[in-house]
Design an enzyme around this catalytic site. Structure first.
Site, PDB file in Angstrom:
ATOM      1  N   ASP A  55      17.572 -32.724 -12.993  1.00 47.16           N
ATOM      2  CA  ASP A  55      18.658 -33.014 -12.043  1.00 47.16           C
ATOM      3  C   ASP A  55      18.289 -34.110 -11.043  1.00 47.16           C
ATOM      4  O   ASP A  55      18.737 -34.098  -9.904  1.00 47.16           O
ATOM      5  CB  ASP A  55      19.081 -31.741 -11.277  1.00 47.16           C
ATOM      6  CG  ASP A  55      19.377 -30.593 -12.219  1.00 47.16           C
ATOM      7  OD1 ASP A  55      20.058 -30.840 -13.220  1.00 47.16           O
ATOM      8  OD2 ASP A  55      18.931 -29.462 -11.952  1.00 47.16           O
TER       9      ASP A  55
ATOM     10  N   GLY B 116      19.099 -37.173 -11.490  1.00 47.95           N
ATOM     11  CA  GLY B 116      20.102 -38.247 -11.609  1.00 47.95           C
ATOM     12  C   GLY B 116      19.789 -39.159 -12.791  1.00 47.95           C
ATOM     13  O   GLY B 116      20.157 -40.339 -12.778  1.00 47.95           O
ATOM     14  N   LYS B 117      19.141 -38.599 -13.812  1.00 53.68           N
ATOM     15  CA  LYS B 117      18.768 -39.419 -14.987  1.00 53.68           C
ATOM     16  C   LYS B 117      19.982 -39.973 -15.716  1.00 53.68           C
ATOM     17  O   LYS B 117      19.954 -41.090 -16.206  1.00 53.68           O
ATOM     18  CB  LYS B 117      17.976 -38.572 -15.997  1.00 53.68           C
ATOM     19  CG  LYS B 117      16.585 -38.227 -15.574  1.00 53.68           C
ATOM     20  CD  LYS B 117      15.886 -37.437 -16.652  1.00 53.68           C
ATOM     21  CE  LYS B 117      16.513 -36.092 -16.918  1.00 53.68           C
ATOM     22  NZ  LYS B 117      16.472 -35.134 -15.800  1.00 53.68           N
ATOM     23  N   GLY B 118      21.059 -39.137 -15.801  1.00 51.00           N
ATOM     24  CA  GLY B 118      22.250 -39.560 -16.540  1.00 51.00           C
ATOM     25  C   GLY B 118      22.752 -40.891 -16.016  1.00 51.00           C
ATOM     26  O   GLY B 118      23.042 -41.811 -16.772  1.00 51.00           O
TER      27      GLY B 118
ATOM     28  N   ALA C 130      20.668 -28.943 -20.778  1.00 52.93           N
ATOM     29  CA  ALA C 130      20.701 -30.113 -19.903  1.00 52.93           C
ATOM     30  C   ALA C 130      22.135 -30.455 -19.538  1.00 52.93           C
ATOM     31  O   ALA C 130      23.062 -30.131 -20.273  1.00 52.93           O
ATOM     32  CB  ALA C 130      20.075 -31.301 -20.610  1.00 52.93           C
ATOM     33  N   GLY C 131      22.290 -31.103 -18.422  1.00 55.35           N
ATOM     34  CA  GLY C 131      23.616 -31.562 -18.032  1.00 55.35           C
ATOM     35  C   GLY C 131      23.462 -32.898 -17.348  1.00 55.35           C
ATOM     36  O   GLY C 131      22.814 -32.987 -16.308  1.00 55.35           O
ATOM     37  N   HIS C 132      23.976 -33.945 -17.966  1.00 54.80           N
ATOM     38  CA  HIS C 132      23.889 -35.275 -17.364  1.00 54.80           C
ATOM     39  C   HIS C 132      25.261 -35.703 -16.872  1.00 54.80           C
ATOM     40  O   HIS C 132      26.210 -35.745 -17.643  1.00 54.80           O
ATOM     41  CB  HIS C 132      23.340 -36.279 -18.394  1.00 54.80           C
ATOM     42  CG  HIS C 132      21.888 -36.044 -18.700  1.00 54.80           C
ATOM     43  ND1 HIS C 132      21.222 -36.650 -19.729  1.00 54.80           N
ATOM     44  CD2 HIS C 132      20.993 -35.249 -18.092  1.00 54.80           C
ATOM     45  CE1 HIS C 132      19.960 -36.228 -19.730  1.00 54.80           C
ATOM     46  NE2 HIS C 132      19.799 -35.383 -18.748  1.00 54.80           N
TER      47      HIS C 132
ATOM     48  N   ARG D 162       8.672 -20.987 -37.740  1.00 48.02           N
ATOM     49  CA  ARG D 162       9.099 -21.527 -39.036  1.00 48.02           C
ATOM     50  C   ARG D 162      10.160 -20.666 -39.714  1.00 48.02           C
ATOM     51  O   ARG D 162      10.244 -20.596 -40.925  1.00 48.02           O
ATOM     52  CB  ARG D 162       7.884 -21.745 -39.964  1.00 48.02           C
ATOM     53  CG  ARG D 162       6.980 -22.843 -39.436  1.00 48.02           C
ATOM     54  CD  ARG D 162       5.554 -22.655 -39.775  1.00 48.02           C
ATOM     55  NE  ARG D 162       4.998 -21.478 -39.125  1.00 48.02           N
ATOM     56  CZ  ARG D 162       3.785 -21.007 -39.342  1.00 48.02           C
ATOM     57  NH1 ARG D 162       3.005 -21.592 -40.224  1.00 48.02           N
ATOM     58  NH2 ARG D 162       3.358 -19.943 -38.696  1.00 48.02           N
TER      59      ARG D 162
ATOM     60  N   GLN E 247      15.707 -32.492 -18.578  1.00 48.61           N
ATOM     61  CA  GLN E 247      14.895 -31.702 -17.642  1.00 48.61           C
ATOM     62  C   GLN E 247      13.888 -32.608 -16.908  1.00 48.61           C
ATOM     63  O   GLN E 247      14.130 -33.799 -16.807  1.00 48.61           O
ATOM     64  CB  GLN E 247      14.176 -30.546 -18.355  1.00 48.61           C
ATOM     65  CG  GLN E 247      15.113 -29.440 -18.826  1.00 48.61           C
ATOM     66  CD  GLN E 247      15.650 -29.645 -20.232  1.00 48.61           C
ATOM     67  OE1 GLN E 247      14.918 -30.056 -21.117  1.00 48.61           O
ATOM     68  NE2 GLN E 247      16.907 -29.355 -20.444  1.00 48.61           N
TER      69      GLN E 247
ATOM     70  N   THR F 129      24.905 -28.570 -13.398  1.00 48.74           N
ATOM     71  CA  THR F 129      25.940 -29.169 -14.249  1.00 48.74           C
ATOM     72  C   THR F 129      26.289 -28.225 -15.402  1.00 48.74           C
ATOM     73  O   THR F 129      27.417 -28.159 -15.851  1.00 48.74           O
ATOM     74  CB  THR F 129      25.431 -30.506 -14.837  1.00 48.74           C
ATOM     75  OG1 THR F 129      24.856 -31.256 -13.786  1.00 48.74           O
ATOM     76  CG2 THR F 129      26.522 -31.304 -15.490  1.00 48.74           C
TER      77      THR F 129
ATOM     78  N   ARG G 169      25.173 -23.006 -11.100  1.00 49.01           N
ATOM     79  CA  ARG G 169      24.360 -22.272 -10.114  1.00 49.01           C
ATOM     80  C   ARG G 169      23.962 -23.195  -8.956  1.00 49.01           C
ATOM     81  O   ARG G 169      23.666 -24.369  -9.175  1.00 49.01           O
ATOM     82  CB  ARG G 169      23.067 -21.761 -10.767  1.00 49.01           C
ATOM     83  CG  ARG G 169      23.279 -20.670 -11.767  1.00 49.01           C
ATOM     84  CD  ARG G 169      21.946 -20.232 -12.377  1.00 49.01           C
ATOM     85  NE  ARG G 169      21.392 -21.265 -13.249  1.00 49.01           N
ATOM     86  CZ  ARG G 169      20.199 -21.171 -13.829  1.00 49.01           C
ATOM     87  NH1 ARG G 169      19.423 -20.130 -13.616  1.00 49.01           N
ATOM     88  NH2 ARG G 169      19.773 -22.129 -14.623  1.00 49.01           N
TER      89      ARG G 169
ATOM     90  N   LYS H 257      19.680 -40.773  -4.937  1.00 43.97           N
ATOM     91  CA  LYS H 257      20.320 -39.943  -3.913  1.00 43.97           C
ATOM     92  C   LYS H 257      19.744 -40.126  -2.506  1.00 43.97           C
ATOM     93  O   LYS H 257      19.664 -39.168  -1.738  1.00 43.97           O
ATOM     94  CB  LYS H 257      20.297 -38.475  -4.336  1.00 43.97           C
ATOM     95  CG  LYS H 257      21.115 -38.234  -5.627  1.00 43.97           C
ATOM     96  CD  LYS H 257      21.252 -36.775  -5.988  1.00 43.97           C
ATOM     97  CE  LYS H 257      22.640 -36.263  -5.746  1.00 43.97           C
ATOM     98  NZ  LYS H 257      22.901 -34.943  -6.343  1.00 43.97           N
TER      99      LYS H 257
ATOM    100  N   VAL I 239      22.308 -45.063  -4.013  1.00 45.30           N
ATOM    101  CA  VAL I 239      22.816 -44.663  -2.696  1.00 45.30           C
ATOM    102  C   VAL I 239      24.229 -44.081  -2.762  1.00 45.30           C
ATOM    103  O   VAL I 239      24.942 -44.028  -1.760  1.00 45.30           O
ATOM    104  CB  VAL I 239      22.759 -45.847  -1.688  1.00 45.30           C
ATOM    105  CG1 VAL I 239      21.325 -46.251  -1.408  1.00 45.30           C
ATOM    106  CG2 VAL I 239      23.559 -47.054  -2.188  1.00 45.30           C
TER     107      VAL I 239
HETATM  108  P1  IMP Z   1      16.069 -22.836 -20.364  1.00 41.69           P
HETATM  109  O1  IMP Z   1      15.688 -24.248 -20.637  1.00 41.69           O
HETATM  110  O2  IMP Z   1      17.554 -22.610 -20.433  1.00 41.69           O
HETATM  111  O3  IMP Z   1      15.269 -21.862 -21.173  1.00 41.69           O
HETATM  112  O4  IMP Z   1      15.685 -22.520 -18.829  1.00 41.69           O
HETATM  113  C1  IMP Z   1      14.345 -22.550 -18.373  1.00 41.69           C
HETATM  114  C2  IMP Z   1      14.271 -23.162 -16.975  1.00 41.69           C
HETATM  115  O5  IMP Z   1      14.574 -24.543 -17.021  1.00 41.69           O
HETATM  116  C3  IMP Z   1      15.263 -22.540 -15.983  1.00 41.69           C
HETATM  117  O6  IMP Z   1      14.667 -22.543 -14.702  1.00 41.69           O
HETATM  118  C4  IMP Z   1      16.419 -23.530 -16.007  1.00 41.69           C
HETATM  119  O7  IMP Z   1      17.180 -23.481 -14.823  1.00 41.69           O
HETATM  120  C5  IMP Z   1      15.662 -24.838 -16.147  1.00 41.69           C
HETATM  121  N1  IMP Z   1      16.450 -25.911 -16.766  1.00 41.69           N
HETATM  122  C6  IMP Z   1      16.736 -26.059 -18.068  1.00 41.69           C
HETATM  123  N2  IMP Z   1      17.446 -27.180 -18.264  1.00 41.69           N
HETATM  124  C7  IMP Z   1      17.602 -27.760 -17.062  1.00 41.69           C
HETATM  125  C8  IMP Z   1      18.219 -28.989 -16.625  1.00 41.69           C
HETATM  126  O8  IMP Z   1      18.770 -29.777 -17.388  1.00 41.69           O
HETATM  127  N3  IMP Z   1      18.145 -29.238 -15.292  1.00 41.69           N
HETATM  128  C9  IMP Z   1      17.507 -28.408 -14.422  1.00 41.69           C
HETATM  129  N4  IMP Z   1      16.912 -27.275 -14.790  1.00 41.69           N
HETATM  130  C10 IMP Z   1      16.956 -26.948 -16.098  1.00 41.69           C
END
Ligand code: IMP
Length: 435
Positions: free
Chosen positions: A13, A15-17, A39-41, A143, A227, A302, A306, A334, A425
């Site tokens: 998070d 701001g890579k996207g 992930a959420g970008h 596997r 991540q 994203t 949460r 940011k 910014v």
């Molecule tokens: P999982 O990857 O869903 O197994 O979650 C493991 C940990 O990585 C948790 O603390 C998630 O909140 C965090 N996490 C997984 N993907 C992201 C992301 O894209 N951004 C921020 N935290 C992430």
């Protein structure tokens, strides 16, 4: 520099996207290399927000080739929904501009259920995104997982689903006592995944062979990390990590290119720190100040919505990331979110069990305390003023910023020993000052 990897230097998070979106302009091929739909970008183009979970951020540029590499935990349901959503939003999406590696491990319904069941049962909850990513990687390592190529042959898929279904059902029901939804039956799963397979087939490809061929033709390749370094399965705050390697060396393995082909690595560092999920966040800010930063920075996940925990910038962490990845440049994001604070703290060292250190005491984080340096704030700066500075920054570079903000940026560069490539910014593509 034909291959550039972009890596999150903190807990994701950063701001890579937005940075990948900006860099995609000058690249021909954009490849996502790790993680999954966890992930959420977020990219903001002309007031419109686009949220991507699997599709690389280059997709909004039209003529680029976007690839999902073999190391990504591939959720076909999310992928199909995402490409349909992009199409509706007016972006051309077809097998011409997006491909998925044959080797990607596939997220199955039991992975999502197991993710939830394990979190419910765990004494020490990780706070996962519940997207089934961890259990999918578990099966890959054991596997026993399905791969994209398995979905493309009906008989193989049927045989694999049949052999995996009952052991997973037994585990969920008998060991975890997890309540299973009605649609969790073998026949429905087969029907569902056969439909995905049909839609997916034209997109399946060999990413390694494509990227190597692109490199032979001197095309520019951008590797998009998901991540951040502190969530890396080996180098992060284990066990509060994700289940893939998030660092640049992992990109070579996932994409199937020689490690030596990656000749530039950029780190994305947010001007403060956030973390979603459990685990140590040594510079965490609690109370009203934390709330204020969370609000100003719109720090809500994203993928899951949460609220993110917030903290001050941690320079030992940024240096640790720079060392692991060999950052040749940093994108500081940011910075505007810090406006209006009287005082800004930055962790410069740690009081660790072995004494004071400038290194990140990564295995003793919970027993260590950050040592801060304080900066004077930048003053209350409205969004329009940041936009004006961003425009002015095209010519004046850092001199467009208030003196205290400029000092802050220069201090980060000096302490990390890495040049700053850009300062962002504001949320818009245009609100990045490239240095
Ligand atoms: P999982 O990857 O869903 O197994 O979650 C493991 C940990 O990585 C948790 O603390 C998630 O909140 C965090 N996490 C997984 N993907 C992201 C992301 O894209 N951004 C921020 N935290 C992430």
């Amino acid at each position: 520099m034909p291959v550039l990897a972009v890596i999150g230097a903190q807990f994701g998070d950063e701001g890579k996207g937005k940075i990948v979106d900006a860099l995609a302009e000058s690249h021909d091929v954009i490849v996502r290399f790790n993680g999954g739909a966890n992930a959420g970008h977020t990219i903001k183009v002309r007031e419109k927000e686009i949220k991507l979970h699997l599709v690389p951020s280059g997709i909004v540029h039209g003529r680029k080739r976007n690839l999902i590499a073999s190391g990504v935990a591939f959720d076909p349901a999310v992928f199909i929904k995402e490409i349909e959503g992009l199409r509706k939003a007016g972006y051309p999406v077809s097998p011409e501009n997006i491909g998925v590696d044959f080797r990607c491990p596939v997220v199955m319904p039991w992975h999502k259920l197991l993710d939830a069941a394990k979190e419910e049962a765990a004494g020490q909850k990780i706070g996962t995104t519940m997207r089934g990513v961890g259990p999918c990687y578990e099966d890959r390592a054991a596997r026993t997982g399905l791969r994209v190529v398995d979905l493309l042959d009906a008989a193989t898929m049927q045989a694999k689903v049949t052999s995996r279904y009952m052991p997973k059902r037994t585990l969920l029901e008998n060991y975890y006592g997890h309540k299973l939804p009605q649609e969790f039956n073998e026949r429905e799963i087969l029907v569902e995944y056969s439909q995905y397979a049909q839609k997916l087939a034209p997109y399946a490809c060999d990413v390694s062979s494509e990227v190597n061929a692109a490199l032979m033709k001197k095309k520019m390749v951008l590797l998009e990390g998901a991540q951040g370094v502190m969530l890396d399965i080996s180098y992060g705050t284990y066990p509060f990590v994700t289940s893939s390697n998030t660092t640049a060396p992992a990109a070579a393995t996932s994409v199937g290119i020689p490690a030596s082909a990656i000749n530039e690595v950029h780190g994305v560092v947010k001007a403060y720190t956030t973390r979603v999920g459990n685990g140590p966040l040594p510079t965490e800010i609690s109370g009203a100040l934390g709330e204020r930063l969370r609000g100003q920075g719109r720090e809500f996940g994203t993928t899951t919505g949460r609220p993110r925990r917030v903290g001050w910038l941690d320079l030992p962490m940024a240096r640790y990331s720079a060392r692991l990845n060999g950052f040749s440049a940093i994108h500081l994001t940011k910075l505007d979110v810090l406006s209006g604070l009287d005082e800004i703290n930055v962790a410069v060292a740690y009081d660790a069990p072995g004494g004071k250190t400038r290194e990140l005491p990564v295995v003793a984080l919970e027993k260590s305390k950050p040592v801060y340096k304080s900066f004077n704030g930048f003053g209350e700066i409205p969004a329009a003023e940041w936009r004006r500075m961003a425009a002015e920054g095209r010519k004046k570079k850092l001199r467009a910023l208030p003196e205290n903000a400029k000092k802050y940026v220069e201090f980060v560069a000096k302490e990390c020993g890495v040049r700053i490539a850009s300062v962002s910014v504001g949320p818009e593509r245009s609100e990045i000052i490239f240095l």
